[in-house]
Every structure is written in C-alpha cells, then in structure tokens.
Design a protein around this motif. Sequence first.
Motif, PDB file in Angstrom:
ATOM      1  N   ALA A  75      -3.703  14.446  -1.361  1.00  0.00           N
ATOM      2  CA  ALA A  75      -4.633  13.591  -0.619  1.00  0.00           C
ATOM      3  C   ALA A  75      -4.631  12.191  -1.228  1.00  0.00           C
ATOM      4  CB  ALA A  75      -6.035  14.181  -0.651  1.00  0.00           C
ATOM      5  N   MET A  76      -4.600  11.176  -0.352  1.00  0.00           N
ATOM      6  CA  MET A  76      -4.429   9.792  -0.820  1.00  0.00           C
ATOM      7  C   MET A  76      -5.760   9.123  -1.168  1.00  0.00           C
ATOM      8  SD  MET A  76      -1.322   9.308  -1.178  1.00  0.00           S
ATOM      9  CE  MET A  76      -1.709   7.705  -1.830  1.00  0.00           C
ATOM     10  N   VAL A  77      -6.520   9.765  -2.052  1.00  0.00           N
ATOM     11  CA  VAL A  77      -7.787   9.191  -2.512  1.00  0.00           C
ATOM     12  C   VAL A  77      -7.533   7.910  -3.300  1.00  0.00           C
ATOM     13  CG1 VAL A  77      -9.868   9.632  -3.869  1.00  0.00           C
ATOM     14  CG2 VAL A  77      -8.796  11.493  -2.581  1.00  0.00           C
ATOM     15  N   ALA A  78      -6.353   7.811  -3.899  1.00  0.00           N
ATOM     16  CA  ALA A  78      -6.020   6.652  -4.739  1.00  0.00           C
ATOM     17  C   ALA A  78      -6.079   5.339  -3.975  1.00  0.00           C
ATOM     18  CB  ALA A  78      -4.627   6.837  -5.340  1.00  0.00           C
ATOM     19  N   LEU A  79      -5.882   5.398  -2.642  1.00  0.00           N
ATOM     20  CA  LEU A  79      -5.905   4.158  -1.845  1.00  0.00           C
ATOM     21  C   LEU A  79      -7.304   3.571  -1.727  1.00  0.00           C
ATOM     22  CD1 LEU A  79      -3.425   4.776   1.123  1.00  0.00           C
ATOM     23  CD2 LEU A  79      -3.111   3.384  -0.913  1.00  0.00           C
ATOM     24  N   SER A  80      -8.312   4.332  -2.115  1.00  0.00           N
ATOM     25  CA  SER A  80      -9.683   3.815  -2.058  1.00  0.00           C
ATOM     26  C   SER A  80      -9.940   2.797  -3.153  1.00  0.00           C
ATOM     27  CB  SER A  80     -10.687   4.968  -2.184  1.00  0.00           C
ATOM     28  OG  SER A  80     -10.519   5.890  -1.136  1.00  0.00           O
ATOM     29  N   GLU A  81      -9.073   2.765  -4.149  1.00  0.00           N
ATOM     30  CA  GLU A  81      -9.227   1.835  -5.262  1.00  0.00           C
ATOM     31  C   GLU A  81      -8.399   0.577  -5.023  1.00  0.00           C
ATOM     32  OE1 GLU A  81      -7.967   3.960  -8.667  1.00  0.00           O
ATOM     33  OE2 GLU A  81      -9.407   5.611  -8.378  1.00  0.00           O
ATOM     34  N   PRO A  82      -8.989  -0.627  -5.185  1.00  0.00           N
ATOM     35  CA  PRO A  82      -8.226  -1.866  -4.980  1.00  0.00           C
ATOM     36  C   PRO A  82      -7.172  -2.053  -6.061  1.00  0.00           C
ATOM     37  CG  PRO A  82     -10.396  -2.333  -5.891  1.00  0.00           C
ATOM     38  CD  PRO A  82     -10.383  -0.864  -5.575  1.00  0.00           C
ATOM     39  N   VAL A  83      -6.014  -2.545  -5.635  1.00  0.00           N
ATOM     40  CA  VAL A  83      -4.923  -2.821  -6.573  1.00  0.00           C
ATOM     41  C   VAL A  83      -4.439  -4.252  -6.327  1.00  0.00           C
ATOM     42  CG1 VAL A  83      -2.622  -2.165  -7.339  1.00  0.00           C
ATOM     43  CG2 VAL A  83      -4.238  -0.408  -6.600  1.00  0.00           C
TER      44      VAL A  83
ATOM     45  N   ALA B  45       0.840  -1.201   0.000  1.00  0.00           N
ATOM     46  CA  ALA B  45       0.000   0.000   0.000  1.00  0.00           C
ATOM     47  C   ALA B  45       0.873   1.249   0.000  1.00  0.00           C
ATOM     48  CB  ALA B  45      -0.924  -0.007   1.217  1.00  0.00           C
ATOM     49  N   ALA B  46       1.980   1.210   0.743  1.00  0.00           N
ATOM     50  CA  ALA B  46       2.908   2.347   0.763  1.00  0.00           C
ATOM     51  C   ALA B  46       3.540   2.550  -0.616  1.00  0.00           C
ATOM     52  CB  ALA B  46       3.994   2.108   1.811  1.00  0.00           C
ATOM     53  N   TYR B  47       3.907   1.454  -1.269  1.00  0.00           N
ATOM     54  CA  TYR B  47       4.503   1.549  -2.608  1.00  0.00           C
ATOM     55  C   TYR B  47       3.503   2.112  -3.614  1.00  0.00           C
ATOM     56  CZ  TYR B  47       6.639   0.151  -7.024  1.00  0.00           C
ATOM     57  OH  TYR B  47       7.164   0.152  -8.294  1.00  0.00           O
ATOM     58  N   ASN B  48       2.238   1.643  -3.542  1.00  0.00           N
ATOM     59  CA  ASN B  48       1.203   2.173  -4.421  1.00  0.00           C
ATOM     60  C   ASN B  48       0.956   3.656  -4.162  1.00  0.00           C
ATOM     61  OD1 ASN B  48      -0.662  -0.920  -4.043  1.00  0.00           O
ATOM     62  ND2 ASN B  48       0.807  -0.356  -5.637  1.00  0.00           N
ATOM     63  N   SER B  49       1.034   4.053  -2.905  1.00  0.00           N
ATOM     64  CA  SER B  49       0.875   5.472  -2.556  1.00  0.00           C
ATOM     65  C   SER B  49       1.999   6.300  -3.172  1.00  0.00           C
ATOM     66  CB  SER B  49       0.875   5.642  -1.033  1.00  0.00           C
ATOM     67  OG  SER B  49      -0.167   4.907  -0.446  1.00  0.00           O
ATOM     68  N   TYR B  50       3.210   5.764  -3.095  1.00  0.00           N
ATOM     69  CA  TYR B  50       4.377   6.467  -3.649  1.00  0.00           C
ATOM     70  C   TYR B  50       4.226   6.618  -5.169  1.00  0.00           C
ATOM     71  CZ  TYR B  50       9.237   7.477  -4.859  1.00  0.00           C
ATOM     72  OH  TYR B  50      10.380   8.053  -5.359  1.00  0.00           O
ATOM     73  N   GLU B  51       3.766   5.547  -5.834  1.00  0.00           N
ATOM     74  CA  GLU B  51       3.566   5.608  -7.287  1.00  0.00           C
ATOM     75  C   GLU B  51       2.541   6.677  -7.652  1.00  0.00           C
ATOM     76  OE1 GLU B  51       4.405   1.318  -9.336  1.00  0.00           O
ATOM     77  OE2 GLU B  51       2.563   1.491  -8.145  1.00  0.00           O
ATOM     78  N   ALA B  52       1.433   6.707  -6.921  1.00  0.00           N
ATOM     79  CA  ALA B  52       0.374   7.683  -7.204  1.00  0.00           C
ATOM     80  C   ALA B  52       0.859   9.110  -6.963  1.00  0.00           C
ATOM     81  CB  ALA B  52      -0.843   7.390  -6.333  1.00  0.00           C
ATOM     82  N   TRP B  53       1.635   9.292  -5.893  1.00  0.00           N
ATOM     83  CA  TRP B  53       2.115  10.644  -5.569  1.00  0.00           C
ATOM     84  C   TRP B  53       3.126  11.148  -6.598  1.00  0.00           C
ATOM     85  CZ3 TRP B  53       7.292  11.517  -3.682  1.00  0.00           C
ATOM     86  CH2 TRP B  53       7.571  12.879  -3.461  1.00  0.00           C
ATOM     87  N   THR B  54       4.101  10.282  -6.954  1.00  0.00           N
ATOM     88  CA  THR B  54       5.125  10.720  -7.919  1.00  0.00           C
ATOM     89  C   THR B  54       4.503  11.044  -9.277  1.00  0.00           C
ATOM     90  OG1 THR B  54       5.566   8.368  -8.390  1.00  0.00           O
ATOM     91  CG2 THR B  54       7.051   9.482  -6.852  1.00  0.00           C
ATOM     92  N   ALA B  55       3.412  10.363  -9.628  1.00  0.00           N
ATOM     93  CA  ALA B  55       2.751  10.630 -10.914  1.00  0.00           C
ATOM     94  C   ALA B  55       1.953  11.931 -10.882  1.00  0.00           C
ATOM     95  CB  ALA B  55       1.837   9.475 -11.279  1.00  0.00           C
ATOM     96  N   SER B  56       1.620  12.390  -9.689  1.00  0.00           N
ATOM     97  CA  SER B  56       0.767  13.576  -9.563  1.00  0.00           C
ATOM     98  C   SER B  56       1.532  14.883  -9.725  1.00  0.00           C
ATOM     99  CB  SER B  56       0.068  13.575  -8.204  1.00  0.00           C
ATOM    100  OG  SER B  56       1.014  13.815  -7.162  1.00  0.00           O
ATOM    101  N   GLY B  57       2.797  14.905  -9.286  1.00  0.00           N
ATOM    102  CA  GLY B  57       3.576  16.128  -9.351  1.00  0.00           C
ATOM    103  C   GLY B  57       3.238  17.129  -8.266  1.00  0.00           C
TER     104      GLY B  57
END
Length: 760
Positions: free
Chosen positions: A304-312, A285-297
């Motif tokens: 805000a970590m809304v991306a964690l609401s989606e299953p991966v 989950a931490a790695y997925n958060s990092y991926e989402a954040w780095t892509a956001s700029g």
Amino acid sequence: MDQLYVYMLAALAVLAIADLIVGVSNDAVNFLNSAIGSKAVSFKTIMIVASIGVAVGALTSSGMMEVARKGIFNPGEFMFNEIMIIFMAVMLTDILLLDFFNTLGLPTSTTVSIVFELLGASVAIAIIKIYADANQSLLDLSNYINNSKAIEIILGILLSVVVAFTIGAIVQYVSRLLLSFNFQSKPIWYSAIFSGFANTSILYFIVIKGLKNATFMGGEFLDFINNKPEAFIGISFLVLSVLSYIAIVAFKARIYTIIIIIGTFALAVAFAGNDLVNFIGVPIAAYNSYEAWTASGIVPEEYAMVALSEPVATQPILLLIAGLVMVLTLWFSTKARAVVKTSVDLSRQDEGKERFEPNFLSRNIVRLTIGLNDSISQYLPNGYKAQVEKQFAKAKKDPTIKAQDQPAFDLVRASVNLMVASVLISIATSLKLPLSTTYVTFMVAMGTSLADRAWGTESAVYRVAGVLNVIGGWFFTALSAFAAAFVMAYILFYGKGYALVLLFVTAIVLLVRNYLIHRNNNKALEEEDKLEKAESSSTQGVIHESAKNIATVVKRGNKIYTSAINGLATQNLAILKKNKQNIERLSQEIEVLKDNVFYFIKNLEDPSVEASNFYLSIVRYLQDIAQSLEYVSKSSLKHINNNHKKLTFSQIKELKDVDTHLEQLFKDTQKAFENRSFAQIGAIIDERNNLNNLVQEKIQRQVERTRSEESSPKNTTLYFSILLETKDLVNATMKLLEEYFAAHDSTVEPAQITGNQPNK
C-alpha cells in the motif's frame, strides 16, 4: 515483473521531458502575451527576460506537487502496481491532450488537465478494485477519491473565469479614464503613481507566488509579509512611486516599459516555480513510489502506497534539467507562438482578420450587451459621457510604422494585464484557493480589451466567439482528460506490459507526427509569398504596392491551377486536399485586403478618388481570380473524393494543353509585375483572344464527344465546369491587366516604367 516497473520509470522520464515541452508551449501565453502584444521591447529582449524568469522559477520551485501524491486520491488505498498504472495513464494522456490544444493554437490549463487525468485514472482503478471485492459497492468510491478537492478545483475554474474578466475590465476602465490613450502627455506624477500600484502588485506577487518557498528568502522577511501584508504593500507603494518619479525625471525612464518587463519576469518566475510540478510532479511521485516499494521487500500487489502521504522535496538537479528544457522550448517552439498569437489576436485594439467565426451564442451576447449599454447610457449625465469619450479617444498611429508592425494594444493595457493577473493570483495563493494562471491571465486580457473598446461593433461577435471557444476548450480539457485517462488506466491494467509498449509507442508516434505536420505547415507558410496591405497615400504609390500583390496572386494562382489539373489527372487526393487549403489561404488574404479598404481610403491624400477607385477595382479582380481558382480546385477535389469515373485520356490531354498556355500567361504577368515592366502588359493582353479561342475549341470537342462517345455525365459536367471557369479566370486576369495598364499609362512617368519605384 520488477523489470516492468523499471521500464515504466524510463517511459515516464521520457514522457516528463515531452510533457515539459508541450506544457511550456501551452503556458507561454501566461507571461508573453502582454509584452508581445504591446511591443514594448524587442521580441529577443522579451524572450531573454522570460527565459531568466523561467530559470529562476525552476530553481526556486516549491518542490513536489502534492496534488500528484495525495490531492486527488487517497494513496493508502492503492497498491504500488496500481499507483504506477495511474501515473502512466496520466502522463500518456497529458502530453497528447496538451499537444492537441497546442496544435490548434488554443491556450488551456495544465493544472486542470493534470488534476482531471489523476481523477480519471484513479477512478478507473478504484472501480476495478471495487468490482473485484464483493464487500464493496460504488458508494465506497469516496474511500479512494478526494471528492472535496475535485469540487474545489471545478468551482475555482468557474470563479476564476468570472472574477478575472470582471476585475480586469473594471481596472482597465478606471486606468483609461485617468490616463487616456495619450498617457505619455499626462503629468509625470500620474505615471509615477500608476507605476507604484503596478510594481507593488507585481512585487507582492513575486514574493507570495513565485519565491515564497525559495531557500534564500529570509524567514523574518516572510513572517513580516505574512503577518503584516498591509504594511508591506503600503511601504512598497510609497517607495516604488517615489523611485518611479525619480527615474522618469532624472533618467527619462520609460516607466511603462519597465513595468511590462518586470511583470513578464514575475509571471515567468511564478509559472516555472509553480506549474513546473504539473509536468514533473507525476514522474517524480512515481520514482518515489518505486524507491519506497523496493525498500519494503513486499510484492507490488500487496504494498500500500502510504508513503505518498509524506511530502518529498524535489532534487535540485532535476529542477535544473527541467528549467533548461523549459527555456529551450520557449525559444524554439513554434506552437508556443501560435498559442500566444491567439490570445493577442483576441485582445488587439484594432479590427482586422478575425480567426473565429461568430455563432448563435456570441451574436446574442453582443446583442444583449449593446441593448444593456444603451439602456444604462440614457441615465448617465451628458457631461460624464463627453468626458469618457474624450479619455477613450484613440491616439493617432505612427505613420512610419507598417500595419503588421503596429502593437496590438498600448503600454497601459499591457501593464494592467500584468498588474491585475499578479494581484488575483497572489490573493488566491495566500487564501490557498485553486486558481489556474492560464485562466486568470487569459480572462484578464479579455476583460481589459473589452473595457478598452477593442471589442467594437465591427469585431465584437468574432472576439466573443473566440473567447467562448477557448472557455469551451477549457471544459473540454477537463472532460476529455478524465475520460482519456480513465480509458488509458483500464487498458494498462489489463494489458500490462504489452499495453504499455503499444500506448507509449503510439504516443511518441503521434507527437512526432504532429510536430512534423506543424513544422511543414509553418515552413510552407513562411516560404509562401504573402499579400500586403496597401499603405501608400498616392495613386502612384498604390500602383507600385499593388504590383507586388498581383505578382504574388498570379504566382500562387498558377501553382494552384496546375496542382488541380495534375491532381485530377493522377487522381491524387492528397494533392487536391492540400491545393484546397492553399486556395482557401489565398482567398482569406484577399479578403483581408478587401477589409482594409476603409483604412486605406482614410489614409489617402486629397483628392483620393482616383487612387481609391483603382484600389477597389484591383481587389475586386483579385477576388474574381481567387473565386475561379477555388471553384476549379474544389470541384476537382469533390470529383476524386467521391470516387467518380476518371477523366478520359483526351480530356486530361486537353486540360494539360490549356494549363500549359495559362501557365505561360501567368508567368509573363508575374514577370511584368515583379520587374515593374508595366509596358509589357499590353502584349500580354493581346493574348486574350488566343487563350479564349483555345478554351472554346476544347469545349467544342467535348460537345462532339458527348454526342457520340461520352458515357459519364459526371465527367462531362466537371470538364465543362473547369473550362468555363477557366474562361472566367482568363477574363478576370485580363480585366485586372487592363485596369493596371490604363492606370499606369495615365499616372506613371516614362522613367518609372523601367522599374524605378516612386517615393511614397
């Protein structure tokens, strides 16, 4: 700043591997206790089956653990930097907490620990955010935390403890009424029907709990199971019952052993497939958060970590690596075996050395239960009670199997353990209820052992105390997980990179330290000669069996006495503390020999008076030796631990002189008993007066010093106490030798004196 999060991910990867190791060490009890306790197959076979199950479960894992992403907190309310702190605090707390319980040998729930750690860390960060915002108050905490989920999990804990114990007891009671302890002599169709029930339960469990999300499972098949579970269960029962009957008749199959092997595999699959995410869910989950954040700029404090609401879904390569780590841990973790041992010991059929001491609560629970049982028994028909007693009459043990190699319980109980645990976890999973596999498997095992009358009046208070200790540990897990993660999150939030490095290094140091201590303790125990229970049925057999125990006690006693004197002379507290542990272990082992007197006498040939009297005398003298050694060891430790004045050079020199003579006595005694050279005992006995005179001479010298030059009352008291206790030690040793010499003289043929052991 970006580099900090890269370091955090690297640390989380290391912690994930460590968490897998300590997690498997804890959860191995879930699927190993029934197979190991029943000794249905060899330990190696059990481990192979469990390893295959773990590997299959890991590769068919249900993917990301939703509770790590959005089950406990609302991710959209937290920024990226806050989420990373929460995950870091959770992982640091988790490995330390689980390792602590593994070191104690107590099973606990990895699910509960991870949930309450997430709760504690997220509450800490939420409170920080609330106090930083003047428009918010503590009432707004519900915006950040998923309160309903936490309450649901707590209720699930309480429910699972009661339900698993009750259902396990009821099913075991009914099974024993039908099959009795002599189940092997029952008609074949009894075993076939029991096998049908058990294997159907386990099969349904594998499909629903273990493989429901596996990609190779056909959709139509799963739809049929979900839409028509009754038909699936009915068909499975009929087919498996018929197959079991054919297997028993045609192939002489050991059907109960097959049930246990299948059940062990099933629970291992479910453990790896579902509990795996307890260990790697947070890092991923931490790695997925990092991926989402780095892509956001966006800067981390504003994303805000809304991306964690989606299953991966979890990547297969990560599952493969995790499964490999789990399998290796299963094979090489001594802590895993310690946790399994606790569960097996608390459910074993026979009395023996109990690990837990009774307490006020356990005594009163047993007392009330006995009273309730007596009250109910008055209203039951005598015919029914007679039939129950007949069915619960214990089967005779195989006399060719040593006591330590006897199974803790039989194949029927092991099968019921696996069957009931499978059913309960399957039902809970299908109803989407939070249920810990650790709690269910442990409490089922406790319920079946109660129904099987394993908790008799001789052992009930100890077993109940053990169960209460474990249950108390579960709730301690929840509270300590919440509190520790709360504190960790606070420290990481304000300490940032410095706190991360400090806490990470501290965690690694503590893990390595605990591992080394545990390994060294196990190594010391393996190297230490153990006392063995007497199993001979003749006087001559007891003489030769006891000779080994005497040699062992003398060898270990010699080391203990010398260590006490050396520790006292050098004021080495570490040596004296370790020495205290050594004598306590020796005393406990002698206590086990004493507790074995009942079973020993029951096993003796007729007439048995001579052998039983000899055995009782030997155990009594061994106890006297241990008590003297314990007094010397503890009084020396107390003196140094209280920082009293060091013994004088003269006192130390005289104690070393006594130790040298006593060491020679013990070595001669050890050699005589190891070589079965009993004729040498007479020469050793002749040395008694010389040694007693030496001790008396030292006492007299101290009396003279006390009158003229001694100034420390503590030193004088300690010195006199050690010398007087040494006299008691010598006398106890000599009495043991005299008893042995007399018994050997009257029962052993000359040919046996040379060292040839008689057949038992």
